[in-house]
Design a protein around this motif. Sequence first.
Motif, mmCIF file in Angstrom:
data_model
loop_
_atom_site.group_PDB
_atom_site.id
_atom_site.type_symbol
_atom_site.label_atom_id
_atom_site.label_comp_id
_atom_site.label_asym_id
_atom_site.label_seq_id
_atom_site.Cartn_x
_atom_site.Cartn_y
_atom_site.Cartn_z
ATOM 1 N N UNK A 161 0.805 -1.216 0.000
ATOM 2 C CA UNK A 161 0.000 0.000 0.000
ATOM 3 C C UNK A 161 0.841 1.271 0.000
ATOM 4 N N UNK A 162 2.062 1.208 0.468
ATOM 5 C CA UNK A 162 2.814 2.444 0.663
ATOM 6 C C UNK A 162 4.015 2.591 -0.279
ATOM 7 N N UNK A 163 4.129 1.746 -1.281
ATOM 8 C CA UNK A 163 5.286 1.853 -2.173
ATOM 9 C C UNK A 163 5.331 3.214 -2.857
ATOM 10 N N UNK A 164 4.161 3.729 -3.252
ATOM 11 C CA UNK A 164 4.137 5.046 -3.876
ATOM 12 C C UNK A 164 4.292 6.158 -2.837
ATOM 13 N N UNK A 165 3.806 5.890 -1.610
ATOM 14 C CA UNK A 165 4.002 6.871 -0.546
ATOM 15 C C UNK A 165 5.492 7.031 -0.243
ATOM 16 N N UNK A 166 6.202 5.920 -0.217
ATOM 17 C CA UNK A 166 7.641 5.967 0.018
ATOM 18 C C UNK A 166 8.343 6.710 -1.114
ATOM 19 N N UNK A 167 7.909 6.454 -2.344
ATOM 20 C CA UNK A 167 8.513 7.125 -3.493
ATOM 21 C C UNK A 167 8.263 8.626 -3.431
ATOM 22 N N UNK A 168 7.037 9.013 -3.033
ATOM 23 C CA UNK A 168 6.735 10.445 -2.915
ATOM 24 C C UNK A 168 7.568 11.091 -1.811
ATOM 25 N N UNK A 169 7.848 10.324 -0.773
ATOM 26 C CA UNK A 169 8.644 10.863 0.325
ATOM 27 C C UNK A 169 10.114 10.996 -0.060
ATOM 28 N N UNK A 170 10.655 9.967 -0.727
ATOM 29 C CA UNK A 170 12.068 9.981 -1.096
ATOM 30 C C UNK A 170 12.336 10.733 -2.389
ATOM 31 N N UNK A 171 11.326 10.923 -3.198
ATOM 32 C CA UNK A 171 11.419 11.585 -4.501
ATOM 33 C C UNK A 171 12.080 10.688 -5.552
ATOM 34 N N UNK A 172 13.210 10.081 -5.185
ATOM 35 C CA UNK A 172 13.946 9.233 -6.128
ATOM 36 C C UNK A 172 14.419 7.971 -5.396
ATOM 37 N N UNK A 173 14.276 6.811 -6.052
ATOM 38 C CA UNK A 173 14.775 5.553 -5.493
ATOM 39 C C UNK A 173 15.730 4.934 -6.515
ATOM 40 N N UNK A 174 16.963 4.688 -6.074
ATOM 41 C CA UNK A 174 17.975 4.087 -6.960
ATOM 42 C C UNK A 174 18.083 2.600 -6.664
ATOM 43 N N UNK A 175 18.103 1.816 -7.715
ATOM 44 C CA UNK A 175 18.172 0.358 -7.550
ATOM 45 C C UNK A 175 19.438 -0.050 -6.799
ATOM 46 N N UNK A 176 20.538 0.677 -7.029
ATOM 47 C CA UNK A 176 21.804 0.340 -6.390
ATOM 48 C C UNK A 176 21.777 0.570 -4.882
ATOM 49 N N UNK A 177 20.796 1.323 -4.389
ATOM 50 C CA UNK A 177 20.728 1.637 -2.971
ATOM 51 C C UNK A 177 19.656 0.833 -2.232
ATOM 52 N N UNK A 178 19.033 -0.086 -2.915
ATOM 53 C CA UNK A 178 17.964 -0.862 -2.297
ATOM 54 C C UNK A 178 18.472 -2.094 -1.559
ATOM 55 N N UNK A 179 19.716 -2.450 -1.795
ATOM 56 C CA UNK A 179 20.209 -3.677 -1.191
ATOM 57 C C UNK A 179 19.734 -4.876 -2.003
ATOM 58 N N UNK A 180 19.619 -6.010 -1.331
ATOM 59 C CA UNK A 180 19.219 -7.234 -2.030
ATOM 60 C C UNK A 180 17.708 -7.388 -1.978
ATOM 61 N N UNK A 181 17.074 -7.167 -3.112
ATOM 62 C CA UNK A 181 15.635 -7.383 -3.216
ATOM 63 C C UNK A 181 15.377 -8.795 -3.730
ATOM 64 N N UNK A 232 21.215 25.760 -9.294
ATOM 65 C CA UNK A 232 19.783 25.862 -9.594
ATOM 66 C C UNK A 232 18.998 24.635 -9.124
ATOM 67 N N UNK A 233 19.713 23.662 -8.557
ATOM 68 C CA UNK A 233 19.086 22.394 -8.197
ATOM 69 C C UNK A 233 19.200 22.122 -6.696
ATOM 70 N N UNK A 234 18.200 21.385 -6.172
ATOM 71 C CA UNK A 234 18.272 20.938 -4.778
ATOM 72 C C UNK A 234 19.240 19.763 -4.698
ATOM 73 N N UNK A 235 19.672 19.356 -3.487
ATOM 74 C CA UNK A 235 20.584 18.220 -3.368
ATOM 75 C C UNK A 235 20.046 16.944 -4.009
ATOM 76 N N UNK A 236 18.746 16.695 -3.842
ATOM 77 C CA UNK A 236 18.148 15.488 -4.434
ATOM 78 C C UNK A 236 18.146 15.598 -5.959
ATOM 79 N N UNK A 237 17.830 16.789 -6.456
ATOM 80 C CA UNK A 237 17.816 17.000 -7.905
ATOM 81 C C UNK A 237 19.221 16.901 -8.494
ATOM 82 N N UNK A 238 20.188 17.457 -7.802
ATOM 83 C CA UNK A 238 21.552 17.425 -8.332
ATOM 84 C C UNK A 238 22.129 16.007 -8.335
#
Length: 221
Positions: A117-137, A190-196
């Motif tokens: 239920x919250x996968x999109x909520x997490x994405x909205x909170x983090x803005x960006x999710x990188x596969x390399x930072x997810x660990x072992x899925x 011109x960019x935020x840390x997450x954007x940069x």
Amino acid sequence: MKVISIKVNEEEYRELEDSARKEGFTLLSEYVRYKLFSATNESKSASLGEEDLRRLERKIQDLINPFTAEIENLKQRVAQLTEDIEELKNSERPREQVFQKSYPKYEKQEEEKKERKTVMDILREKKVIYESELGKLRNPDQFFDKIQNSGGQVIPTEKERIAIDPSFYKEFVKKLGEIHTSDEVEAQKFLSPVEYKLFQKLRTVGGIVFDGISRSWKINI
């Protein structure tokens, strides 16, 4: 004056004389007259007292009756409330027992439910999710497919997949078009840390290029 005659035997006569002398009467006739009227007055007084007592009892009963009805009503309400509380306790007890017996399974189901239920909520909170930072899925393909099917932006690159919140991605593309310098250091301003961070990730794999004609940065994926 009327005369009343009473016949008594010798022994009764003597008893009346003794009683008359003891109470201070000289004439026996006066003593008999006194006792006769005294008994009548006492009878009237006793009769009047009983009537007054019954009248008083009725008044007291009239005063008590309303309170008695209220007390009975209150007793019924308390009894009903007690019964309702017992029913509520009995209805909740089985659910508590089931929860206690199957808590580990329940907890696991809740965690899975929360993830679904919250996968999109997490994405909205983090803005960006990188596969390399997810660990072992256990199933990364399913994870990113779920985001994409839920309306999220997924950018595949040579190194990894990047999931981006749609609103964030739209604003990010807009900002790129407003940066008119090819200097990445200057662009950072011109960019935020997450954007940069996203800018650098995409720039490394060629996902962002600077268009010399429009003098702005553009997505190249």
